[in-house]
Motif scaffolding. Structure first.
Motif, mmCIF file in Angstrom:
data_model
loop_
_atom_site.group_PDB
_atom_site.id
_atom_site.type_symbol
_atom_site.label_atom_id
_atom_site.label_comp_id
_atom_site.label_asym_id
_atom_site.label_seq_id
_atom_site.Cartn_x
_atom_site.Cartn_y
_atom_site.Cartn_z
ATOM 1 N N VAL A 148 0.859 -1.188 0.000
ATOM 2 C CA VAL A 148 0.000 0.000 0.000
ATOM 3 C C VAL A 148 0.889 1.229 0.000
ATOM 4 O O VAL A 148 1.721 1.405 0.891
ATOM 5 C CB VAL A 148 -0.933 0.016 1.239
ATOM 6 N N ILE A 149 0.724 2.056 -1.014
ATOM 7 C CA ILE A 149 1.442 3.340 -1.075
ATOM 8 C C ILE A 149 0.362 4.410 -0.984
ATOM 9 O O ILE A 149 -0.495 4.517 -1.870
ATOM 10 C CB ILE A 149 2.254 3.474 -2.387
ATOM 11 N N TYR A 150 0.360 5.131 0.116
ATOM 12 C CA TYR A 150 -0.712 6.105 0.359
ATOM 13 C C TYR A 150 -0.110 7.445 0.766
ATOM 14 O O TYR A 150 0.767 7.498 1.619
ATOM 15 C CB TYR A 150 -1.651 5.572 1.458
ATOM 16 N N GLY A 151 -0.599 8.505 0.139
ATOM 17 C CA GLY A 151 -0.066 9.827 0.459
ATOM 18 C C GLY A 151 -1.154 10.866 0.621
ATOM 19 O O GLY A 151 -2.262 10.744 0.091
ATOM 20 N N ALA A 152 -0.810 11.899 1.393
ATOM 21 C CA ALA A 152 -1.698 13.057 1.548
ATOM 22 C C ALA A 152 -0.811 14.306 1.537
ATOM 23 O O ALA A 152 0.418 14.203 1.622
ATOM 24 C CB ALA A 152 -2.473 12.962 2.841
ATOM 25 N N ARG A 153 -1.472 15.454 1.471
ATOM 26 C CA ARG A 153 -0.701 16.697 1.399
ATOM 27 C C ARG A 153 0.171 16.914 2.640
ATOM 28 O O ARG A 153 1.307 17.315 2.550
ATOM 29 C CB ARG A 153 -1.653 17.877 1.222
ATOM 30 N N SER A 154 -0.404 16.633 3.810
ATOM 31 C CA SER A 154 0.324 16.855 5.074
ATOM 32 C C SER A 154 -0.086 15.774 6.060
ATOM 33 O O SER A 154 -1.111 15.096 5.854
ATOM 34 C CB SER A 154 -0.029 18.240 5.625
ATOM 35 N N PRO A 155 0.658 15.609 7.160
ATOM 36 C CA PRO A 155 0.289 14.565 8.133
ATOM 37 C C PRO A 155 -1.149 14.721 8.620
ATOM 38 O O PRO A 155 -1.858 13.726 8.800
ATOM 39 C CB PRO A 155 1.293 14.777 9.273
ATOM 40 N N GLY A 156 -1.603 15.961 8.795
ATOM 41 C CA GLY A 156 -2.960 16.194 9.295
ATOM 42 C C GLY A 156 -4.039 15.799 8.307
ATOM 43 O O GLY A 156 -5.218 15.684 8.665
ATOM 44 N N GLU A 157 -3.668 15.615 7.041
ATOM 45 C CA GLU A 157 -4.653 15.250 6.014
ATOM 46 C C GLU A 157 -4.712 13.754 5.733
ATOM 47 O O GLU A 157 -5.482 13.311 4.886
ATOM 48 C CB GLU A 157 -4.374 16.023 4.721
ATOM 49 N N LEU A 158 -3.855 12.980 6.423
ATOM 50 C CA LEU A 158 -3.930 11.515 6.262
ATOM 51 C C LEU A 158 -5.213 11.033 6.930
ATOM 52 O O LEU A 158 -5.484 11.394 8.081
ATOM 53 C CB LEU A 158 -2.730 10.839 6.941
ATOM 54 N N ILE A 159 -5.984 10.221 6.231
ATOM 55 C CA ILE A 159 -7.214 9.689 6.838
ATOM 56 C C ILE A 159 -6.970 8.247 7.296
ATOM 57 O O ILE A 159 -5.971 7.632 6.927
ATOM 58 C CB ILE A 159 -8.434 9.801 5.886
ATOM 59 N N TYR A 160 -7.876 7.730 8.092
ATOM 60 C CA TYR A 160 -7.796 6.366 8.648
ATOM 61 C C TYR A 160 -6.480 6.145 9.418
ATOM 62 O O TYR A 160 -5.837 5.096 9.266
ATOM 63 C CB TYR A 160 -7.926 5.309 7.539
ATOM 64 N N LYS A 161 -6.094 7.116 10.243
ATOM 65 C CA LYS A 161 -4.814 6.972 10.983
ATOM 66 C C LYS A 161 -4.839 5.735 11.884
ATOM 67 O O LYS A 161 -3.813 5.078 12.076
ATOM 68 C CB LYS A 161 -4.559 8.217 11.824
ATOM 69 N N TYR A 162 -6.030 5.406 12.418
ATOM 70 C CA TYR A 162 -6.146 4.215 13.279
ATOM 71 C C TYR A 162 -5.835 2.941 12.491
ATOM 72 O O TYR A 162 -5.182 2.027 12.998
ATOM 73 C CB TYR A 162 -7.552 4.139 13.915
ATOM 74 N N ASP A 163 -6.282 2.871 11.227
ATOM 75 C CA ASP A 163 -5.959 1.705 10.387
ATOM 76 C C ASP A 163 -4.472 1.698 10.043
ATOM 77 O O ASP A 163 -3.820 0.647 10.082
ATOM 78 C CB ASP A 163 -6.757 1.749 9.077
ATOM 79 N N LEU A 164 -3.954 2.880 9.697
ATOM 80 C CA LEU A 164 -2.535 2.954 9.305
ATOM 81 C C LEU A 164 -1.656 2.444 10.446
ATOM 82 O O LEU A 164 -0.676 1.729 10.216
ATOM 83 C CB LEU A 164 -2.144 4.389 8.938
ATOM 84 N N GLU A 165 -2.030 2.788 11.698
ATOM 85 C CA GLU A 165 -1.249 2.323 12.859
ATOM 86 C C GLU A 165 -1.343 0.800 12.988
ATOM 87 O O GLU A 165 -0.343 0.130 13.230
ATOM 88 C CB GLU A 165 -1.748 2.994 14.143
ATOM 89 N N ASP A 166 -2.548 0.262 12.805
ATOM 90 C CA ASP A 166 -2.722 -1.208 12.880
ATOM 91 C C ASP A 166 -1.907 -1.906 11.793
ATOM 92 O O ASP A 166 -1.219 -2.894 12.050
ATOM 93 C CB ASP A 166 -4.195 -1.588 12.653
ATOM 94 N N TRP A 167 -2.006 -1.385 10.580
ATOM 95 C CA TRP A 167 -1.316 -2.027 9.447
ATOM 96 C C TRP A 167 0.204 -1.971 9.633
ATOM 97 O O TRP A 167 0.909 -2.896 9.258
ATOM 98 C CB TRP A 167 -1.694 -1.353 8.125
ATOM 99 N N ALA A 168 0.692 -0.858 10.218
ATOM 100 C CA ALA A 168 2.146 -0.690 10.392
ATOM 101 C C ALA A 168 2.708 -1.749 11.341
ATOM 102 O O ALA A 168 3.896 -2.070 11.279
ATOM 103 C CB ALA A 168 2.455 0.710 10.921
ATOM 104 N N ARG A 169 1.865 -2.293 12.211
ATOM 105 C CA ARG A 169 2.321 -3.310 13.176
ATOM 106 C C ARG A 169 2.352 -4.709 12.556
ATOM 107 O O ARG A 169 2.855 -5.641 13.157
ATOM 108 C CB ARG A 169 1.399 -3.319 14.402
ATOM 109 N N ARG A 170 1.807 -4.867 11.345
ATOM 110 C CA ARG A 170 1.710 -6.197 10.735
ATOM 111 C C ARG A 170 2.918 -6.459 9.841
ATOM 112 O O ARG A 170 3.528 -5.528 9.322
ATOM 113 C CB ARG A 170 0.431 -6.289 9.878
#
Ligand SMILES: Cc1cc2nc3c(=O)[nH]c(=O)nc-3n(C[C@H](O)[C@H](O)[C@H](O)COP(=O)(O)OP(=O)(O)OC[C@H]3O[C@@H](n4cnc5c(N)ncnc54)[C@H](O)[C@@H]3O)c2cc1C
Ligand code: FES
Length: 279
Positions: A148-170
């Motif tokens: 998964v390659i996902y980008g946003a303009r700035s850190p505050g514009e990233l959506i689904y941060k809770y999922d991103l944290e879960d996925w990063a642990r896998r």
């Protein structure tokens, strides 16, 4: 025969603010009718028409995974009349839902192979559904590598941060989260999605790439995928045309002889290359 334009009432169970600008919210909803709740089936990449009495309706991709039980999720950016009215709703409010509509992602084409997801901005919604679907314990072994390659303009514009944290642990997903412009608290990648895609260089062997995001991101990502060896028939995109009926009746969404609501919204780049450039 039931009236296809009749929405099913659903109650908003939870509203989550997704970004710093607070113009993107995820609505978790459940059908009021238990029978509809238990029988509503959809595939990743499909959409529904959401309606609010007195305001109208609009097509929104289904952001939850088909594996989720009892509820649906929609991530909505405040854009105009209906989406603003939705943003003004509170938990407990009722909306209408028609659907699911559209073809969704071709899961048979993806199963057994590797999947590369390339997403920018809030177009991540149905790709988030696909990612969570693949990562579900009942499904994970039916797919190969997942990048998964996902980008946003700035850190505050990233959506689904809770999922991103879960996925990063896998360890069964290669996750590359990037922002266009860094921030002092940001320790992740900085760079445009096509550049990060090039650096990550996922293999095109037995792989399908799904690309959704702003037109400029798509324009620069396609040559990178091409260089990596992805043929146009193995690159998918989901179109967001203006729509009205959602069921192939009104002619509002057609491109040439294709109805985006019925024949799409998911098309391969091979198909898009043969269609008039009206999207
Ligand atoms: C298949 C599909 C899936 C979609 N999924 C999502 C989603 O998951 N989340 C989300 O927030 N939005 C999604 N959209 C876009 C969403 O449907 C529009 O933002 C919405 O219809 C705007 O309605 P409105 O009444 O708030 O805006 P309006 O008051 O009707 O319009 C406000 C402004 O938005 C523009 N606009 C309206 N509809 C579209 C559109 N389809 N594409 C581009 N510009 C538009 C108008 O030209 C106008 O400038 C999707 C669209 C499609 C076709
Ligand atoms: S929205 Fe009516 S035909 Fe597609």
């Amino acid at each position: 025969m039931p009236n296809p334009y009749l929405p099913n009432p659903a109650v908003i169970q939870r509203i989550t603010d997704e970004n710093e600008a607070r113009d993107i919210k995820t609505f978790q909803v459940a059908f009021c009718d238990e029978k509809v709740r238990d029988t509503f089936r959809y595939t990743c990449g499909q959409f529904a028409e959401l309606s609010l009495w007195g305001f109208g309706e609009c097509p929104i991709g289904i952001a939850s995974s088909p594996m989720d039980q009892g509820h649906l999720q929609f991530t909505v950016k405040r854009t105009g009349v209906v989406t603003s009215a939705l943003h003004n709703c509170e938990e407990g409010a009722t909306l209408g839902i028609r659907g699911p509509y559209g073809n969704g992602f071709p899961m048979q084409m993806m199963e057994g192979g590797n999947v590369v997801i390339v997403a920018g901005g809030f177009a991540f919604t149905t790709l988030r559904s696909l990612t969570n679907y693949i990562l579900h314990p009942d499904n994970r072994r039916r797919f190969g590598d997942l990048a998964v390659i996902y980008g946003a303009r700035s850190p505050g514009e990233l959506i689904y941060k809770y999922d991103l944290e879960d996925w990063a642990r896998r360890d069964d997903i290669q996750l590359h989260v990037t922002v266009d412009a860094g921030h002092e608290d940001w320790t992740g990648l900085v760079g445009y999605v096509p550049t990060i895609l090039q650096e990550a260089a996922p293999s095109s062997q037995n792989a399908v790439a799904v690309v959704c995001g702003p037109p400029i991101m798509i324009r620069f990502s396609i040559p990178v995928l091409d260089k990596l060896g992805f043929p146009p028939s193995r690159i998918l995109n989901s179109l967001e045309m203006r729509m009205k009926c959602g069921i192939g009746k009104c002619g509002r969404c057609n491109i040439g002889d294709k109805y985006v609501c019925k024949d799409g919204p998911v098309f391969t780049f091979e198909e898009l290359q043969k269609m008039p450039r009206e999207y």
